[in-house]
Design a protein around this motif. Sequence first.
Motif, PDB file in Angstrom:
ATOM      1  N   ASN A   1     -25.274  16.432  40.063  1.00  0.00           N
ATOM      2  CA  ASN A   1     -25.203  14.977  40.245  1.00  0.00           C
ATOM      3  C   ASN A   1     -24.250  14.585  41.370  1.00  0.00           C
ATOM      4  O   ASN A   1     -24.555  13.715  42.191  1.00  0.00           O
ATOM      5  CB  ASN A   1     -24.769  14.312  38.940  1.00  0.00           C
ATOM      6  N   GLY A   2     -23.078  15.229  41.414  1.00  0.00           N
ATOM      7  CA  GLY A   2     -22.123  14.898  42.464  1.00  0.00           C
ATOM      8  C   GLY A   2     -22.655  15.207  43.847  1.00  0.00           C
ATOM      9  O   GLY A   2     -22.510  14.406  44.782  1.00  0.00           O
ATOM     10  N   SER A   3     -23.308  16.352  44.011  1.00  0.00           N
ATOM     11  CA  SER A   3     -23.830  16.737  45.322  1.00  0.00           C
ATOM     12  C   SER A   3     -24.974  15.842  45.759  1.00  0.00           C
ATOM     13  O   SER A   3     -25.058  15.447  46.931  1.00  0.00           O
ATOM     14  CB  SER A   3     -24.285  18.200  45.290  1.00  0.00           C
ATOM     15  N   ILE A   4     -25.869  15.508  44.839  1.00  0.00           N
ATOM     16  CA  ILE A   4     -27.008  14.659  45.203  1.00  0.00           C
ATOM     17  C   ILE A   4     -26.538  13.265  45.590  1.00  0.00           C
ATOM     18  O   ILE A   4     -27.030  12.669  46.562  1.00  0.00           O
ATOM     19  CB  ILE A   4     -28.036  14.604  44.059  1.00  0.00           C
ATOM     20  N   HIS A   5     -25.572  12.727  44.844  1.00  0.00           N
ATOM     21  CA  HIS A   5     -25.041  11.413  45.216  1.00  0.00           C
ATOM     22  C   HIS A   5     -24.402  11.453  46.599  1.00  0.00           C
ATOM     23  O   HIS A   5     -24.557  10.533  47.408  1.00  0.00           O
ATOM     24  CB  HIS A   5     -24.021  10.943  44.172  1.00  0.00           C
ATOM     25  N   ALA A   6     -23.664  12.532  46.879  1.00  0.00           N
ATOM     26  CA  ALA A   6     -23.030  12.659  48.197  1.00  0.00           C
ATOM     27  C   ALA A   6     -24.078  12.796  49.296  1.00  0.00           C
ATOM     28  O   ALA A   6     -23.909  12.248  50.399  1.00  0.00           O
ATOM     29  CB  ALA A   6     -22.088  13.865  48.207  1.00  0.00           C
ATOM     30  N   ILE A   7     -25.165  13.513  49.027  1.00  0.00           N
ATOM     31  CA  ILE A   7     -26.246  13.652  50.007  1.00  0.00           C
ATOM     32  C   ILE A   7     -26.841  12.290  50.332  1.00  0.00           C
ATOM     33  O   ILE A   7     -27.036  11.937  51.503  1.00  0.00           O
ATOM     34  CB  ILE A   7     -27.340  14.597  49.475  1.00  0.00           C
ATOM     35  N   LEU A   8     -27.120  11.506  49.305  1.00  0.00           N
ATOM     36  CA  LEU A   8     -27.708  10.189  49.541  1.00  0.00           C
ATOM     37  C   LEU A   8     -26.737   9.272  50.288  1.00  0.00           C
ATOM     38  O   LEU A   8     -27.134   8.519  51.179  1.00  0.00           O
ATOM     39  CB  LEU A   8     -28.134   9.560  48.214  1.00  0.00           C
ATOM     40  N   GLN A   9     -25.454   9.345  49.935  1.00  0.00           N
ATOM     41  CA  GLN A   9     -24.475   8.523  50.638  1.00  0.00           C
ATOM     42  C   GLN A   9     -24.371   8.916  52.105  1.00  0.00           C
ATOM     43  O   GLN A   9     -24.161   8.062  52.971  1.00  0.00           O
ATOM     44  CB  GLN A   9     -23.107   8.646  49.966  1.00  0.00           C
ATOM     45  N   ALA A  10     -24.514  10.208  52.397  1.00  0.00           N
ATOM     46  CA  ALA A  10     -24.362  10.686  53.764  1.00  0.00           C
ATOM     47  C   ALA A  10     -25.627  10.517  54.599  1.00  0.00           C
ATOM     48  O   ALA A  10     -25.555  10.495  55.825  1.00  0.00           O
ATOM     49  CB  ALA A  10     -23.948  12.158  53.760  1.00  0.00           C
ATOM     50  N   THR A  11     -26.791  10.399  53.960  1.00  0.00           N
ATOM     51  CA  THR A  11     -28.045  10.395  54.712  1.00  0.00           C
ATOM     52  C   THR A  11     -28.784   9.067  54.708  1.00  0.00           C
ATOM     53  O   THR A  11     -29.638   8.840  55.566  1.00  0.00           O
ATOM     54  CB  THR A  11     -29.001  11.485  54.185  1.00  0.00           C
TER      55      THR A  11
END
Length: 427
Positions: free
Chosen positions: A332-342
Motif C-alpha cells: 500500500n505504501g509503495s503504490i500510494h507513493a507511485i501514484l503521488q510521483a506519477t
Amino acid sequence: MTDANLSKRTPPAKPFWLLWSCQALSLLGSQAVQFALIWWLTAETGSAATLATAAVVGLLPQVLLGPLIGTFVDRWDRKYIMLVADGAVALVSAWLAYLYFTDAIGVSHLMVALGLRAIGASFHSAAMTSSTTLMVPASLLSRIQGLNQALQGGAPLLSAPLGALLVAALPMSSILLVDVITALVAITPLVFIRVPQPATSQSTDSSFLGDMALGFRYLGKHRGQLYLLCGAAGVNLVAVPAFVLLPLFVISELQGTALQLGWLEMIFGAGSIAGGVLLGIWGGFERRIVTALFGLAAMGIAVISLGLAPAEIFSAALVSMLLVGTGTSLVNGSIHAILQATVPPDYQGRIFTLVASVAGAMTPLGLALAAPVAEVMGVRFWYLAGGVTCLVAAGAATMVRAIMEIETTATLPEDPARISVESPGPG
C-alpha cells in the motif's frame, strides 16, 4: 518529469510534518471515539444487522462518492477543504454530544453521524494525499507513505484500549468532546500553514462533470495506473473475504477462542507498523514498483502459510499474520507513493478517490461470495485462493511493460507555473 525535478520545485517539508503530526493525533482521537460509538451501538441494540448497517454506512461514501469528492478536491482549494472537513466532523461530534447529554440520542442519529463523519474523512483524506506531493520532495514520498502505513496499523492498536478506557471513565457526551478537541488540534496548524495548490491546466473543464470525465479519461490513457487499479481490485475481491472470515477460521480450523483471535488481529497491526517503519526508514528499492510487487509476493506466501497453519502450532499462524501485515504496508505504501510521483498534482484528487472507490467496491462483492463459497469449499479455501491471487498478480505484473515502466514513463507537467500556487495564509 523525474522525481528529482519535481523535488527541486517543492517547498521545505517542515510545514508538512507539523500538519502530519497534528493529523495523526486527530486520527487517534477519532478512532477512539469511533470505538466508543460502535460499543454503545452494540450494547444498545445487540443486533448484528445494525452493526453491519453501520459498517456499510461508513464504507458507502468512499465507494459511491469517491469520484465526486475527488473532482471537488481538484477544483477547490485543498487547504480549505481540509479545514471545512475537519470542522464539519467536529460539529457532528458536538451535535452527538448534545444529543447524549440531553438523552435524546437514537440509533438513527448515530447512523446519520457515522455517514457524515465518513464523508468528511473522505474529503480530508483526498485533499491531504493530493497536497503531500507539493509539500515534500518526491524522494521522501515512499518514506512518508511508510509512516502513513505505520500510523494506519498502529492507530487501531492504541485507539481500541483508549476507547475502552474512555467508555469506562466518561459518559458518551464527554467522550465525543475528545473528538471535538482533537479535530481542533488538526485544524489549528492549517490556519497558519500555506498549502501549495496545483495551478489550473488542461486537467480542468468548464463543468463539474467535464472535470470528472477528464479523470476517467486520464486513467484510460495511462495504462500503468489503470492496470494497478485493476490489480488492486482483483486482489481485494479474493483476499478481503478471507480476513472477514478470520473469526470462523480461528474457531473451526485453529480450534481457538476469542483470545487467539485477538492475538492474530494484534499481530497483524504489529506487522503493519513494522512494514510501515521499514518503508519509512529504508524507502524501498530504487524502483517503487519493485518494492510493491516484492511486498505483494511476500504477502501471498504469508496468506497461504496462514491458510495451511495447523491447529496444534498456533505460533505458525502468528508468524504468518505478522508477515501479512508487513507485506500489506509495503504494498500500500509503495503504490500510494507511485501514484503521488506519477500522477500530475492537478489530477491527484480524482485519481486517488477513483482508486479508493473501485478497490472499496470489491469489498461488498467479496463479502457476498464469502459465506456460500466457504460452505462448499471450506474456510481455508479463501486463504489459499487469496494467497495464490497475490502471487499470480505479482508475477503477472512483472510481465506487463506499462506497470514495470510506470515510474519512467510518467507524464508530469514541465511548466513550473503549473506545479503549484500558494494557498493564501491568514490575513
